[in-house]
Write an enzyme that holds these catalytic residues in place. Structure first.
Site, PDB file in Angstrom:
ATOM      1  N   CYS A   6      -1.817   5.330  -4.817  1.00  0.00           N
ATOM      2  CA  CYS A   6      -2.540   4.061  -4.900  1.00  0.00           C
ATOM      3  C   CYS A   6      -3.577   4.100  -6.025  1.00  0.00           C
ATOM      4  O   CYS A   6      -3.670   3.167  -6.822  1.00  0.00           O
ATOM      5  CB  CYS A   6      -3.216   3.752  -3.567  1.00  0.00           C
TER       6      CYS A   6
ATOM      7  N   HIS B 184       0.857  -1.189   0.000  1.00  0.00           N
ATOM      8  CA  HIS B 184       0.000   0.000   0.000  1.00  0.00           C
ATOM      9  C   HIS B 184       0.893   1.239   0.000  1.00  0.00           C
ATOM     10  O   HIS B 184       1.908   1.278   0.696  1.00  0.00           O
ATOM     11  CB  HIS B 184      -0.905   0.013   1.233  1.00  0.00           C
TER      12      HIS B 184
END
Length: 113
Positions: A34, A22
């Site tokens: 992201c 992430h």
């Protein structure tokens, strides 16, 4: 951090790619790194399906943070080249993101696996 690993064969053809992790560059739902990496990767997979009529073998985790795709080995030469071009375009886009946001995404290109 998002880590992208591109795996190529001895002829430099892309055989698979993996995205894991992430970015954590912003609050959940507002993480631009992201969102950009996801849009590029899923857009490329969808383009391969729509334009080349090829279903990549895909592995994902339910909670996100992991995507692995394999290029089928049984493609004819013309289709294989189209798939390769779309994946190379994906890599260029991901590397562009990584140039600006190197603290949040890294792209590794591995030849000969």
């Amino acid at each position: 951090m998002i880590t992208v690993v591109i795996t190529r064969n001895d002829m430099s053809d892309i055989v698979s790619f993996t995205m894991s992790g992430h970015a954590d560059s912003g609050p959940h739902g507002h993480d631009l790194v992201c969102a950009g990496a996801s849009a590029v990767s899923f857009g490329s997979v969808n383009a391969i399906t729509a334009l080349c009529k090829v279903e990549l073998e895909v592995e994902m985790e339910k909670d996100g943070g992991f995507l692995r795709c394999y290029v089928p080995s049984s493609l004819d030469d013309v289709t294989f080249e189209k798939v390769q071009l779309l994946l190379e375009g994906m890599i260029v886009s991901l590397e562009s993101i990584a140039e600006e946001y190197s603290s949040y995404i890294q792209v590794n290109d591995i030849i000969g696996r």
